[in-house]
Design a protein around this motif. Sequence first.
Motif, PDB file in Angstrom:
ATOM      1  N   ALA A  39       0.830  -1.201   0.000  1.00  0.00           N
ATOM      2  CA  ALA A  39       0.000   0.000   0.000  1.00  0.00           C
ATOM      3  C   ALA A  39       0.869   1.259   0.000  1.00  0.00           C
ATOM      4  CB  ALA A  39      -0.924   0.015   1.206  1.00  0.00           C
ATOM      5  N   ASP A  40       0.357   2.294  -0.654  1.00  0.00           N
ATOM      6  CA  ASP A  40       0.959   3.624  -0.594  1.00  0.00           C
ATOM      7  C   ASP A  40       0.276   4.350   0.564  1.00  0.00           C
ATOM      8  OD1 ASP A  40       2.148   6.043  -1.022  1.00  0.00           O
ATOM      9  OD2 ASP A  40       1.046   6.506  -2.865  1.00  0.00           O
ATOM     10  N   VAL A  41       1.048   4.771   1.558  1.00  0.00           N
ATOM     11  CA  VAL A  41       0.484   5.344   2.786  1.00  0.00           C
ATOM     12  C   VAL A  41       0.814   6.822   2.880  1.00  0.00           C
ATOM     13  CG1 VAL A  41       0.470   5.266   5.300  1.00  0.00           C
ATOM     14  CG2 VAL A  41       0.635   3.136   3.998  1.00  0.00           C
ATOM     15  N   ALA A  42      -0.227   7.620   3.140  1.00  0.00           N
ATOM     16  CA  ALA A  42      -0.046   9.050   3.410  1.00  0.00           C
ATOM     17  C   ALA A  42      -0.281   9.273   4.901  1.00  0.00           C
ATOM     18  CB  ALA A  42      -1.027   9.877   2.597  1.00  0.00           C
ATOM     19  N   LEU A  43       0.764   9.664   5.614  1.00  0.00           N
ATOM     20  CA  LEU A  43       0.671   9.915   7.041  1.00  0.00           C
ATOM     21  C   LEU A  43       0.391  11.396   7.255  1.00  0.00           C
ATOM     22  CD1 LEU A  43       1.010   8.148   9.620  1.00  0.00           C
ATOM     23  CD2 LEU A  43       3.316   9.091   9.801  1.00  0.00           C
ATOM     24  N   LEU A  44      -0.758  11.698   7.852  1.00  0.00           N
ATOM     25  CA  LEU A  44      -1.159  13.091   8.041  1.00  0.00           C
ATOM     26  C   LEU A  44      -0.252  13.777   9.061  1.00  0.00           C
ATOM     27  CD1 LEU A  44      -5.054  12.722   8.158  1.00  0.00           C
ATOM     28  CD2 LEU A  44      -3.605  13.317   6.202  1.00  0.00           C
ATOM     29  N   ASP A  45      -0.033  15.064   8.852  1.00  0.00           N
ATOM     30  CA  ASP A  45       0.755  15.877   9.774  1.00  0.00           C
ATOM     31  C   ASP A  45      -0.213  16.645  10.675  1.00  0.00           C
ATOM     32  OD1 ASP A  45       2.389  17.563  11.152  1.00  0.00           O
ATOM     33  OD2 ASP A  45       3.345  18.458   9.372  1.00  0.00           O
ATOM     34  N   PRO A  46      -0.310  16.287  11.971  1.00  0.00           N
ATOM     35  CA  PRO A  46      -1.259  16.955  12.874  1.00  0.00           C
ATOM     36  C   PRO A  46      -1.043  18.456  12.976  1.00  0.00           C
ATOM     37  CG  PRO A  46      -0.346  14.960  13.875  1.00  0.00           C
ATOM     38  CD  PRO A  46       0.453  15.235  12.646  1.00  0.00           C
ATOM     39  N   GLU A  47       0.175  18.926  12.732  1.00  0.00           N
ATOM     40  CA  GLU A  47       0.476  20.354  12.847  1.00  0.00           C
ATOM     41  C   GLU A  47       0.037  21.138  11.608  1.00  0.00           C
ATOM     42  OE1 GLU A  47       1.450  21.499  15.653  1.00  0.00           O
ATOM     43  OE2 GLU A  47       1.671  19.492  16.511  1.00  0.00           O
ATOM     44  N   HIS A  48      -0.217  20.433  10.521  1.00  0.00           N
ATOM     45  CA  HIS A  48      -0.607  21.093   9.277  1.00  0.00           C
ATOM     46  C   HIS A  48      -1.805  20.340   8.682  1.00  0.00           C
ATOM     47  CE1 HIS A  48       3.675  22.097   9.850  1.00  0.00           C
ATOM     48  NE2 HIS A  48       3.338  23.278   9.332  1.00  0.00           N
TER      49      HIS A  48
END
Length: 455
Positions: free
Chosen positions: A149-158
Amino acid sequence: MNTCWKARAALLSGAAALVVMVLFAGFRSIALVAVGLLGAAVTAAGGWWLVAHRGLVRWLGVVVAVLAPATLVAAYVSAGLLWVVLCAVALWLLALGAGRSALADVSPGALSVRRAVPPRRPYLIMNPRSGGGKVGTFRLREKAEALGADVALLDPEHPQDVAALAREAIDRGADLVGVAGGDGTQALVAGVAAERGIPFLVIPAGTRNHFALDLGLDRDDPATSLEALTDPVEAHVDLGHIGDRVFVNNASFGAYAAVVQSPAYRDDKLRTVLRTLPDLLSHQNGPRLTATVHGTTVGPAQALLISNNPYVPGDLSGLGRRARMDGGTLGVLVVDVTNAVQAAGILRGRRSSGLVSLDGTEVVVDADAPVVPVGVDGESLTLPTPVHCRTDPGALRVYLPRHRPGRRKAVRMSWAEVRRLALTMGRAAAGAVAGQVDAECARVRTAVDRGGQGE
């Protein structure tokens, strides 16, 4: 334990609860039940005074809500019957559990699934802060990437637009999108998946994960959902629409939505609730809500809940579970409690005068205000009135793991159905045994006859 014996265990446990009370309490057993119901009603009334009033009445509510159950227990102890009550309650809970389990065995499946082709280019969005950090705790990113899988990890600060991320991934060739996060994020990406006609993967990495619960997923181990990347089954489930936004669970209007939108709610939840609710519950503040379902208008209401498929009816314990996710209808719960008597009556569930239950494919929520606060899958919004809600049957293709330990169906408790299962399935089993015996006897007779002919 098979279905027949579950149903029988339910009936026997329920009967045992009555026997224990009658045998050890005699005619006082009627008083035990009556006093218990009265104590629960008085406690509910005290709770109403606590949240709906201020000053002296509120403190009176606190006293009543605390003293009522304490007095009830003391009365049982002084009569030497506390153990009888506890034993009867335990047996009754066992009866309910066994009965619901038996009914779940024979009820129509919560989801109709079929085998599916594993995705070749899955794209998953993960929120590392959801559920107290479940993405990191269960190593979801590493496990998903190991499965291709291609995973996009969200940035809580942005903060990022997860719907836009999903659309961009599909434009690049993703043939599945999924989310490890809460229900609000799930809904946003599910809407994109339905719009583009590609499968959606739910990874229960949020706090409550009601959508995952009704899909049968294991909320205690979200990593098991990743098995759908290699050995999936596919289900088509409904989506709810409120205006141009999708919801997978529910949209709430009224008191709760207004409270959570208060600027002080995040820092001091309890104080904000106690300060805000009295005016909302007395209709002195907040919009006066009405709901129109297929020509029937109900209200004004203190709170409205529009759910993607109705919640299990019959009792309060079913609230929060949906028997189906593909029923093609919205559930509508309308709450308007104006006094302590109605507050106590809420214990009766949907038979209460303060609670109205409807269902339909379209719902229009209106108010005497140009905009209303709404909680959509846990996200706070403000929407212009009237607010149009509708269902989109079977709009979402969901990929699920083949083995789902949490897939127990939610069912409405019916003692008549439990009794029927215990009796009819018992007779069917007896008939099957008798048929097997007859067949075996015939086989033996045939063998003997052939043996005699051979001699």
